[in-house]
Design an enzyme around this catalytic site. Structure first.
Site, mmCIF file in Angstrom:
data_model
loop_
_atom_site.group_PDB
_atom_site.id
_atom_site.type_symbol
_atom_site.label_atom_id
_atom_site.label_comp_id
_atom_site.label_asym_id
_atom_site.label_seq_id
_atom_site.Cartn_x
_atom_site.Cartn_y
_atom_site.Cartn_z
ATOM 1 N N ALA A 1 -4.984 -6.658 -1.288
ATOM 2 C CA ALA A 1 -5.964 -6.169 -0.320
ATOM 3 C C ALA A 1 -5.977 -7.087 0.900
ATOM 4 C CB ALA A 1 -7.348 -6.096 -0.953
ATOM 5 N N ARG B 1 3.965 1.803 -15.335
ATOM 6 C CA ARG B 1 4.049 3.123 -14.704
ATOM 7 C C ARG B 1 5.486 3.658 -14.672
ATOM 8 N NH1 ARG B 1 -0.242 3.163 -9.601
ATOM 9 N NH2 ARG B 1 -2.047 2.503 -10.825
ATOM 10 N N CYS C 1 -7.240 -6.589 3.754
ATOM 11 C CA CYS C 1 -8.545 -6.591 4.421
ATOM 12 C C CYS C 1 -9.571 -7.457 3.703
ATOM 13 C CB CYS C 1 -9.067 -5.164 4.553
ATOM 14 S SG CYS C 1 -8.075 -4.113 5.635
ATOM 15 N N TYR D 1 -32.181 13.924 6.128
ATOM 16 C CA TYR D 1 -33.320 13.155 6.619
ATOM 17 C C TYR D 1 -34.231 12.789 5.460
ATOM 18 C CZ TYR D 1 -38.197 12.574 7.909
ATOM 19 O OH TYR D 1 -39.487 12.132 7.982
ATOM 20 N N ALA E 1 0.801 -1.219 0.000
ATOM 21 C CA ALA E 1 0.000 0.000 0.000
ATOM 22 C C ALA E 1 0.839 1.275 0.000
ATOM 23 C CB ALA E 1 -0.947 -0.021 1.193
ATOM 24 N N GLU F 1 11.139 -5.510 -3.082
ATOM 25 C CA GLU F 1 10.141 -6.308 -2.362
ATOM 26 C C GLU F 1 10.735 -7.682 -2.101
ATOM 27 O OE1 GLU F 1 7.465 -8.235 -0.451
ATOM 28 O OE2 GLU F 1 7.147 -6.082 -0.854
ATOM 29 N N TRP G 1 -34.124 12.766 13.557
ATOM 30 C CA TRP G 1 -32.932 12.849 14.399
ATOM 31 C C TRP G 1 -32.086 11.605 14.150
ATOM 32 C CZ3 TRP G 1 -31.430 16.969 17.261
ATOM 33 C CH2 TRP G 1 -32.383 17.955 17.509
ATOM 34 N N ASP H 1 2.286 0.373 7.956
ATOM 35 C CA ASP H 1 2.171 -0.348 9.222
ATOM 36 C C ASP H 1 3.468 -0.389 10.025
ATOM 37 O OD1 ASP H 1 -0.396 -0.792 8.437
ATOM 38 O OD2 ASP H 1 -0.227 -2.966 8.222
#
Length: 475
Positions: free
Chosen positions: A42, A71, A44, A451, A12, A34, A459, A307
């Site tokens: 991902a 890239r 998560c 609302y 990330a 790397e 509310w 992290d």
């Protein structure tokens, strides 16, 4: 050409930084090292792959090596940076083949992430015992819980996957009963995933409720949701050992054994900072690398993000370690811009997080723990309210619990949580915005939130909670 911007870590933060830098400084080189084969995935999403909600592992990849090459980024996989020499502006690199090399840099970003910790539990060499912190683990767990005759190898459809590990687990007898050790984010999500795949699941949590960072009201609702789906939740129940010779057979609790044939350990993570050993770099909370508002470390021309790094907490203003996906991506992008010549703050963290357990969903932000608030110099006061998610007469309305914590002296919002079954989690974004803006509870009570009966009562539950807490502060 001058020495490059060197990035360590291709997930990330690392690839966000490299991509932004390449766009902003097309005439400079950027090299990404790397140590593994996986990039830009991902994390998560892995529990949802295991659950079967995601059909193919490749769906969890954001960028392929080919995309990175397109890239203009020099990506070098299978290259582990093992040391940094800040005086000479060099990194020492070891290859998969055991070769050693050295590379100089103008600027360096350490984006090495974190790894799962296992506490006293050693899952190595024990069939059926896992941690879940990388894609190979996700693929192996998915293969392990499938019946050998029914496993679809195309689910692990990425060339980087550890094929030998997947095939070994696919050949083992499918488990029937699983222990999830730890009731945090990973524990809750994995419990749902394994249950959805037909296993009898036990969750063991050391403390008195699940998801401690979310507070008691959320923990209680999530526990009820898991139990309603057939998951056995054991709080105040620390696991002492995993039992088995070659394959997991049981977990040991207070001298007694609970038979299981699979275990997933999710008891925490630790930042990967070993490559900076001996550099004298400043460290912060959790042992993470301490950085300033632009991601700079105490070493010249060395940055850290993701992290493995701290970030300034939006409530306390102090460096904290809150390893989350958006924090990593945002910081990496900002550092890429800074190194390219456009100084960009990495942004604060409020610890905003969401999680689901079957139909229940929850969000949290800021400081919810009273002791932590007091340690930060605040006088916390909190209230929990239950309100409808929509107009009561509209189909789908559900009870939503909102907890808010504020400073008694100033009325400033310090933290909050939301839990329910009807779009509860997303409401935490209102609280996150309020915390970033240093709003008081009184100001939140006066927000003009939308609302309409299908979406919210007049509310909104957040406004109801603000109204009640503001009254408590006033008294």
């Amino acid at each position: 050409m001058s020495d490059p911007f060197v990035v360590v870590g291709a997930d990330a933060a690392g690839l966000s930084a490299a991509s932004k830098f390449r766009r902003e400084a097309p005439d400079r080189d950027v090299v990404v090292f790397e140590k593994g084969r996986w990039i830009s995935y991902a994390y998560c999403g892995m529990p949802y792959f295991i659950a079967g909600y995601v059909d193919r592992l490749s769906a969890l990849l954001s960028l392929s090596p080919g995309d990175v090459d397109d890239r203009g980024i020099d990506l070098r996989r299978g290259r582990e940076v093992v040391a940094v020499d800040p005086d000479r502006h060099t990194v020492a690199v070891e290859t998969d083949d055991g070769d050693a090399l050295e590379r100089s840099y103008d600027d360096l970003l350490v984006a090495t992430g974190a790894r799962a910790t296992t506490g006293p539990f050693d899952v190595r060499g024990l069939d059926g015992a896992f941690t879940l912190h990388d894609m190979d683990a996700a693929a192996a767990i998915d293969a392990h819980i499938a019946d050998p005759d029914e496993y679809d190898p195309d689910r692990a459809d990425v060339s980087a996957v550890d094929r030998e590990r997947v095939e070994r687990n696919a050949a083992l007898p499918a488990p029937e009963t699983a222990a999830v050790v730890g009731g945090g984010y990973v524990g809750v999500e994995v419990a749902e995933a394994l249950s959805e795949r037909g296993l009898d699941v036990h969750v063991f949590q050391r403390s008195s409720h699940l998801l401690p960072p979310f507070g008691d009201p959320v923990g209680e609702r999530v526990e009820a949701a898991l139990e309603a789906a057939g998951v056995a939740v054991h709080t105040d129940t620390p696991v002492e050992a995993l039992v088995g010779d070659d394959r997991i057979e049981a977990v040991e609790i207070d001298g007694e054994r609970v038979s299981v044939d699979m275990a997933v350990v999710g008891v925490g993570i630790r930042p990967n900072v070993e490559l900076l050993a001996g550099t004298g770099v400043d460290r912060g909370a959790g042992g993470a690398v301490r950085v300033d508002d632009h991601g700079r470390t105490s070493l010249p021309d060395v940055y850290a993000a993701g992290d493995c790094a701290t970030a300034r907490h939006a409530v306390t203003g102090e460096p904290d370690w809150v390893p989350l996906g958006l924090t990593a991506n945002r910081a990496g992008r900002a550092i890429g811009a800074t190194v390219a010549g456009d100084p960009t703050p990495v942004g604060d963290t409020a610890g905003t997080a969401v999680v689901k357990a079957f139909d229940a969903e929850a969000g949290r932000v800021g400081i919810l723990d009273a002791d932590a608030a007091r340690a930060a110099g605040f006088d916390p006061v909190s209230e929990t309210v239950t309100a409808g998610s929509r107009s009561g007469y509209y189909p789908g309305a559900a009870a939503t619990d909102v907890t808010l914590v504020a400073d008694r002296d100033t009325g400033r919002l310090l933290g909050g949580s939301v839990v329910g079954t009807d779009r509860a989690a997303i409401r935490v974004d209102t609280l996150a915005t309020a915390i970033e803006a240093e709003m008081t509870v009184a100001e939140i009570e006066r927000l003009d939130l939308a609302y309409a009966p299908p979406f919210s009562p007049v509310w909104d539950p957040v406004l109801v909670a603000a109204k009640v807490l503001n009254g408590s502060i006033a008294n």
